[in-house]
Design a protein around this motif. Structure first.
Motif: not given
Length: 202
Positions: A57, A61-62, A65
């Motif tokens: 990723f 944070d990705e 999400r």
């Protein structure tokens, strides 16, 4: 199975499978820890090396999400609604729909709360299709409905949503049977039949 063996298995997965595995692993951790969850906790839960997260990723944070995007995706929810048998008795059918809706609303709003995310209700952009799906499910019971199927779908969604969000419910939780009874019978039940006044004496 040891961690090393799990790590070996993880390396043989495709990027898509690895991403799906990490999304499944991080979702319950987000409910527990919110954004404070660490990549170490995620890696331990998934049974992989911590660096695998960044290869799949790029960042925590990705991954978060991606996990939220999966939960907000309305299509799996629509598929489960379509699978409700229209030939079920009306009470069983409404209860099945309520259970599906409460499960979706409760989980998504819990994630949004844990992550400090403010946004519209889940599936807000697919209400029209939701109404159509429920309309088809309720069609066999048209003679029992006092409102059009589209209106019935609106009522079911509205009550299930309100009952699933603690700060909206503002009191003890409702179970599926209570919500189903409220949708079908309200708070006073079916109206009593009119009484016939006795004939005046002749």
């Amino acid at each position: 199975m040891g961690v090393a063996e799990k790590q070996g298995r993880a390396r043989s997965l495709s990027v898509e499978d690895r991403q799906a595995m990490l999304i499944d692993a991080v979702t319950p951790l987000l409910l527990e820890h919110g954004r404070a969850v660490t990549t170490k906790q995620i890696a331990e839960c998934a049974g992989i090396a911590e660096g695998t997260i960044f290869r799949a990723f790029g960042s925590k944070d990705e991954l978060i999400r991606a996990a939220m995007a999966k939960q907000l995706d309305p299509e799996p929810f629509r598929a489960r609604l379509r699978a409700v048998d229209p030939e079920l008795p009306l009470e069983d059918k409404v209860r099945a729909i309520v259970a599906l809706m409460r499960g979706r609303f409760t989980k998504v709003f819990a994630l949004m709360s844990a992550l400090g995310t403010i946004g519209p209700p889940p599936g807000h952009d697919s209400r029209h299709e939701f109404t159509e799906i429920l309309g088809r499910a309720l069609t066999p019971d048209l003679e029992r409905l006092r409102v059009e199927p589209a209106r019935a779908a609106q009522v079911i969604r509205m009550i299930a949503l309100a009952a699933s969000v603690p700060h909206v419910r503002n009191g003890p939780a409702f179970d599926d049977d209570e919500i189903t009874s409220l949708i079908l019978h309200g708070i006073i039940g079916a109206p009593a039949p009119p009484t016939t006044a006795p004939a005046p004496p002749t």
